[in-house]
Design a protein around this motif. Sequence first.
Motif, mmCIF file in Angstrom:
data_model
loop_
_atom_site.group_PDB
_atom_site.id
_atom_site.type_symbol
_atom_site.label_atom_id
_atom_site.label_comp_id
_atom_site.label_asym_id
_atom_site.label_seq_id
_atom_site.Cartn_x
_atom_site.Cartn_y
_atom_site.Cartn_z
ATOM 1 N N ASP A 76 0.916 -1.054 -0.116
ATOM 2 C CA ASP A 76 0.150 0.020 0.204
ATOM 3 C C ASP A 76 1.132 1.179 0.205
ATOM 4 O O ASP A 76 1.688 1.482 1.085
ATOM 5 C CB ASP A 76 -0.614 -0.211 0.924
ATOM 6 C CG ASP A 76 -1.832 0.736 0.990
ATOM 7 O OD1 ASP A 76 -2.246 1.920 0.232
ATOM 8 O OD2 ASP A 76 -2.785 1.149 1.779
ATOM 9 N N TRP A 77 0.913 2.020 -0.889
ATOM 10 C CA TRP A 77 1.977 3.038 -0.817
ATOM 11 C C TRP A 77 0.899 4.853 -0.960
ATOM 12 O O TRP A 77 1.064 5.464 -0.796
ATOM 13 C CB TRP A 77 2.177 3.095 -2.632
ATOM 14 C CG TRP A 77 3.694 2.650 -2.245
ATOM 15 C CD1 TRP A 77 3.508 1.221 -2.939
ATOM 16 C CD2 TRP A 77 4.859 3.261 -2.176
ATOM 17 N NE1 TRP A 77 4.331 0.754 -2.462
ATOM 18 C CE2 TRP A 77 5.710 2.498 -2.608
ATOM 19 C CE3 TRP A 77 5.249 4.295 -2.364
ATOM 20 C CZ2 TRP A 77 7.048 2.094 -2.435
ATOM 21 C CZ3 TRP A 77 6.446 4.585 -2.614
ATOM 22 C CH2 TRP A 77 7.477 3.658 -2.158
ATOM 23 N N GLY A 78 -0.541 4.061 -0.434
ATOM 24 C CA GLY A 78 -1.234 5.373 0.200
ATOM 25 C C GLY A 78 -0.816 6.764 -1.350
ATOM 26 O O GLY A 78 -1.845 6.281 -1.706
ATOM 27 N N ASP A 79 -0.602 7.725 -0.653
ATOM 28 C CA ASP A 79 -0.670 8.602 -1.326
ATOM 29 C C ASP A 79 0.755 8.628 -2.916
ATOM 30 O O ASP A 79 0.371 9.666 -3.464
ATOM 31 C CB ASP A 79 -0.842 9.896 -1.178
ATOM 32 C CG ASP A 79 0.465 10.794 -0.237
ATOM 33 O OD1 ASP A 79 0.948 9.462 -0.083
ATOM 34 O OD2 ASP A 79 0.257 11.771 0.963
ATOM 35 N N GLY A 80 1.103 8.142 -3.148
ATOM 36 C CA GLY A 80 2.404 7.146 -3.390
ATOM 37 C C GLY A 80 3.507 8.025 -3.144
ATOM 38 O O GLY A 80 4.775 8.099 -4.019
ATOM 39 N N VAL A 81 3.568 8.504 -2.606
ATOM 40 C CA VAL A 81 4.967 9.432 -2.063
ATOM 41 C C VAL A 81 5.722 8.257 -0.552
ATOM 42 O O VAL A 81 6.842 8.145 -1.256
ATOM 43 C CB VAL A 81 5.004 10.850 -0.887
ATOM 44 C CG1 VAL A 81 6.043 11.375 0.022
ATOM 45 C CG2 VAL A 81 4.307 11.450 -1.930
ATOM 46 N N ARG A 82 5.462 7.627 0.094
ATOM 47 C CA ARG A 82 6.775 6.770 0.498
ATOM 48 C C ARG A 82 4.946 5.182 0.588
ATOM 49 O O ARG A 82 3.802 5.138 1.092
ATOM 50 C CB ARG A 82 6.955 6.979 1.653
ATOM 51 C CG ARG A 82 6.301 7.299 2.880
ATOM 52 C CD ARG A 82 7.004 8.060 3.662
ATOM 53 N NE ARG A 82 6.353 8.807 5.120
ATOM 54 C CZ ARG A 82 6.022 9.939 5.051
ATOM 55 N NH1 ARG A 82 6.137 10.672 3.914
ATOM 56 N NH2 ARG A 82 5.141 10.431 5.670
ATOM 57 N N LYS A 83 6.083 4.234 1.113
ATOM 58 C CA LYS A 83 4.635 3.091 1.299
ATOM 59 C C LYS A 83 4.738 3.063 2.585
ATOM 60 O O LYS A 83 4.936 3.053 3.097
ATOM 61 C CB LYS A 83 5.817 1.855 0.867
ATOM 62 C CG LYS A 83 5.127 0.466 1.743
ATOM 63 C CD LYS A 83 6.085 -0.789 1.140
ATOM 64 C CE LYS A 83 6.210 -1.211 2.688
ATOM 65 N NZ LYS A 83 8.027 -2.842 2.214
ATOM 66 N N VAL A 84 3.220 2.939 3.090
ATOM 67 C CA VAL A 84 2.526 2.941 4.336
ATOM 68 C C VAL A 84 2.285 1.604 4.705
ATOM 69 O O VAL A 84 2.835 0.735 6.360
ATOM 70 C CB VAL A 84 1.224 3.352 3.913
ATOM 71 C CG1 VAL A 84 0.029 3.503 4.846
ATOM 72 C CG2 VAL A 84 0.817 4.839 2.714
ATOM 73 N N ALA A 85 1.985 0.276 4.105
ATOM 74 C CA ALA A 85 2.009 -0.618 4.698
ATOM 75 C C ALA A 85 2.296 -1.560 3.889
ATOM 76 O O ALA A 85 2.089 -1.622 1.813
ATOM 77 C CB ALA A 85 0.950 -1.173 5.096
ATOM 78 N N ASP A 86 2.652 -3.160 4.687
ATOM 79 C CA ASP A 86 2.897 -4.192 3.158
ATOM 80 C C ASP A 86 1.228 -5.015 3.381
ATOM 81 O O ASP A 86 0.767 -4.337 4.242
ATOM 82 C CB ASP A 86 3.824 -5.723 3.797
ATOM 83 C CG ASP A 86 5.359 -5.385 3.302
ATOM 84 O OD1 ASP A 86 5.243 -4.619 2.863
ATOM 85 O OD2 ASP A 86 6.018 -5.344 4.559
#
Length: 88
Positions: A76-86
């Motif tokens: 999950d990359w949320g808003d595309g800036v950094r990875k939020v979670a596997d």
Amino acid sequence: MGGFLGPQEVLNRERVKEILRNKEYSFLEEKVSLLEIRDDSVLLRISFLIEYRKRMISIEEKQPIVLSFNDFRVEDWGDGVRKVADIE
């Protein structure tokens, strides 16, 4: 047919592999197409397009590739800036 520049090279599979291996092409396009998702499998088609001495050469899978979805990492990359979670 030869012209004033000399005869044109005749290509075969081995020569095309050598061109790819030695990176003798001036352009490379790599494409992976998602064809279908069945049960726990992903069907993919891979193709390459290269330009070699002003000639375009297409390399494409004869049959789709079947891979297990479990072989893929899902994140999950949320808003595309950094990875939020596997994603499990």
